[in-house]
Each structure stands twice: as C-alpha cells, then as structure tokens.
Motif scaffolding. Sequence first.
Motif, mmCIF file in Angstrom:
data_model
loop_
_atom_site.group_PDB
_atom_site.id
_atom_site.type_symbol
_atom_site.label_atom_id
_atom_site.label_comp_id
_atom_site.label_asym_id
_atom_site.label_seq_id
_atom_site.Cartn_x
_atom_site.Cartn_y
_atom_site.Cartn_z
ATOM 1 N N GLY A 241 9.380 9.290 -2.247
ATOM 2 C CA GLY A 241 10.645 9.936 -2.580
ATOM 3 C C GLY A 241 11.484 9.091 -3.521
ATOM 4 O O GLY A 241 11.081 8.003 -3.949
ATOM 5 N N GLU A 242 12.682 9.609 -3.804
ATOM 6 C CA GLU A 242 13.588 8.918 -4.721
ATOM 7 C C GLU A 242 14.043 7.594 -4.128
ATOM 8 O O GLU A 242 14.302 7.491 -2.924
ATOM 9 N N GLN A 243 14.118 6.583 -4.965
ATOM 10 C CA GLN A 243 14.526 5.226 -4.554
ATOM 11 C C GLN A 243 13.655 4.694 -3.416
ATOM 12 O O GLN A 243 14.123 3.991 -2.520
ATOM 13 N N THR A 244 12.386 5.090 -3.429
ATOM 14 C CA THR A 244 11.417 4.587 -2.460
ATOM 15 C C THR A 244 10.247 4.002 -3.242
ATOM 16 O O THR A 244 9.774 4.618 -4.194
ATOM 17 N N TYR A 245 9.816 2.836 -2.851
ATOM 18 C CA TYR A 245 8.745 2.158 -3.582
ATOM 19 C C TYR A 245 7.650 1.743 -2.611
ATOM 20 O O TYR A 245 7.930 1.168 -1.558
ATOM 21 N N ALA A 246 6.404 2.067 -2.961
ATOM 22 C CA ALA A 246 5.276 1.683 -2.108
ATOM 23 C C ALA A 246 5.114 0.173 -2.156
ATOM 24 O O ALA A 246 5.258 -0.451 -3.208
ATOM 25 N N LEU A 247 4.819 -0.395 -1.012
ATOM 26 C CA LEU A 247 4.647 -1.848 -0.909
ATOM 27 C C LEU A 247 3.336 -2.103 -0.166
ATOM 28 O O LEU A 247 3.350 -2.392 1.025
ATOM 29 N N PRO A 248 2.206 -1.946 -0.852
ATOM 30 C CA PRO A 248 0.913 -2.063 -0.150
ATOM 31 C C PRO A 248 0.771 -3.428 0.518
ATOM 32 O O PRO A 248 1.101 -4.445 -0.084
ATOM 33 N N ARG A 249 0.311 -3.429 1.735
ATOM 34 C CA ARG A 249 0.200 -4.681 2.494
ATOM 35 C C ARG A 249 -1.244 -5.035 2.839
ATOM 36 O O ARG A 249 -1.504 -6.111 3.356
ATOM 37 N N ALA A 250 -2.163 -4.112 2.591
ATOM 38 C CA ALA A 250 -3.538 -4.327 3.045
ATOM 39 C C ALA A 250 -4.202 -5.512 2.359
ATOM 40 O O ALA A 250 -5.013 -6.211 2.960
ATOM 41 N N ASP A 251 -3.867 -5.741 1.088
ATOM 42 C CA ASP A 251 -4.505 -6.839 0.364
ATOM 43 C C ASP A 251 -3.578 -8.026 0.167
ATOM 44 O O ASP A 251 -3.997 -9.071 -0.312
#
Lengths: 100, 229
Positions: free
Chosen positions: B125-135
């Motif tokens: 959504g707006e003002q939301t950023y994915a922060l992948p943690r798996a790697d």
Amino acid sequence: MKILTCPLNGPRNISEFTYGGEHHSMPDPNTTDSRAWAEHVFFHDNAAGIVTEWWCHSASSFWFLAERNTITDEVIRTFEASEIYNQRIDFVAASTVEGS
Amino acid sequence: MSSITPTQVTRRSQLYRRHSELGAEFEENNGLILVKAYGSETELAQAKELGLADLSTLPRTGFKGAGAPDWVTAQGVTLPRQPNTCAVQSDAGLVAKLSYQELLVLSDLNATSSMIEKLNQCSVGEQTYALPRADSHCWLAVTGSQAAEMFSKICAVDLRAHKFANAEVAQTSVAKANSIVIRHDLGSTQCFYILTDVSATEFLWDCLLDAMAEYQGKPVGIEALRALV
C-alpha cells in the motif's frame, strides 16, 4: 558502562548507540545562500553547555534526539525526532527552481 | 545419515556445514531443508534445559513505512499494540512490531503459516515498503530453563522470565552483534528467537554454543522444538 535511554527501546548500554552530530534547524534551501547552507551541512557550533544532538540506536537503527550538557556530560532528556519533524519535507529539484 | 542434504537445494542455512559436522539428520518441508535432529535420544530433554536450533531456512518477511501498520492490518494481520512486542497470528505465524512503523513477520515451526507468502505477493500500500528478511537475517532459537541465565553472559538486557515477559521483543546487542531477540515460549518452555545480520551467523552460532557449554547446552533439531509446543 554509561547508560543512554532510547525513546523506543529504553535504557541501554552506550555501546549500542552511535553519535550523529549536533542538531541544527535547517535553513530554507530555496532562499538560503551557499555560505549558510555549507555552514548548516558541514560546520558545528561545538558549544559548551546544553546542546541537542542526533543519536542512533544501532540495534534498531532508530534515530532520535538527546539534550546533553557538554560540560558535565549529563543527558537532560532524549526524545523522538517526530517531536520536531512531524511532517514530510519535500525538496524541489534545482532545475525546476531555475526554470520557474 | 539422512538421504536429504542441504546441498541438494539452492536455499540453505549458512550453518549447514556446521550441522553436517555434528551429524545432523535433515528434513525437507515444502522445499525447505531444516535440521530434524542431531541423533541424540535426549534431544527433547535438552531443549527443555538449554538447546540451540537453527531456523534460518523458515520463511519470514518485513514491512516498514507510515502506511505499513494499516496496510498489514487490512491484509488480516493482528498487530501487537506496542512497539517491541509480538502477537501470534490465527495461522500460527508471529508478527513483531519493531517500531511504530516497522513490522517483522515470522513463520511457525511447521512453515504452514500462509501469511508471509500472501503478503509478499500483494502489491504494498501507500507509504509501505517491503523489507525482506529471509536473506538479510539468520534466525536462531535458544530454548530451555537456563536460557535467560546463559544470555546474561552475552546480552546486557535482562531476559529473565520476571523481567522479560513472553511476547516481548528486545533489539539489542547479543555477543556484540546487533540482534532482534523475541521471547516466544514453546508450551511451558522458554524460547528466545534471535535474528541477526546474516554475515554474523556462524560467529553467533559459535558464540552461543561457547556460552552454553557451561550449562551443558547443545544444538537441537526442530523436531524437539515442535514437541515442546
């Protein structure tokens, strides 16, 4: 070990923190001259007394502000940056300013 | 030795050589390779006393930004109320609130939680950023009645049961490595998840085993952890 209180994480060893420099109010980038802007970016007051500083809690990457007496090294208070920066600051690109 | 080995798949834990040296038996779960057990018959009892498990191949993700709390709530996530706490989800996954605008989503031990895959497939959504943690982070679990005392050697935050309640989160230094520590008890056994920068995985594993040796702590497989629940 000195203890600093992070507004988000609570009291922690000073080794968990990184100093981020003095806090200054930013001059308006559209109206300030180059000299004043350079002073804001590069120069420090290095004042003796109570100053406001940026600190970062490294384990959570949380930036906050601290009021510290540089003579006694006493931290008066720490507080979230949102107390000052409560709205988004948008910068206008230089080319747009020149062309307008 | 099991016929399944981590080298058969692309995604493997940074610790797989350590596990192989310890004689680990691996299991395959939806394409994920985990240490099932190290062959000891007393592994469950070990996990109740002091055990160390590697969960690094289990799914996890994160989101950050002013819009992140509202967006994940709209996707069906139950948010913890306060920063530095976590909440168990209806699908057994775990969501930790790291600040007012940052969330960490962890799978359950059986990797049956569907939330992570669902969130990763949605457009944020707006003002939301994915922060992948798996790697970016390894994921270890320290279990057992002596875990908190062991942590006092390598962590400045008091993790004893009466000071650090179940579902609390501490972002702090563990063996001088920046870590996220989550207390997530398995049944009546204390369990601490530790997520640390992936580059420090082997360092942290060795440090923890070294600190645990005084209390006869040993590595345990995920089978023992599941048996605690």
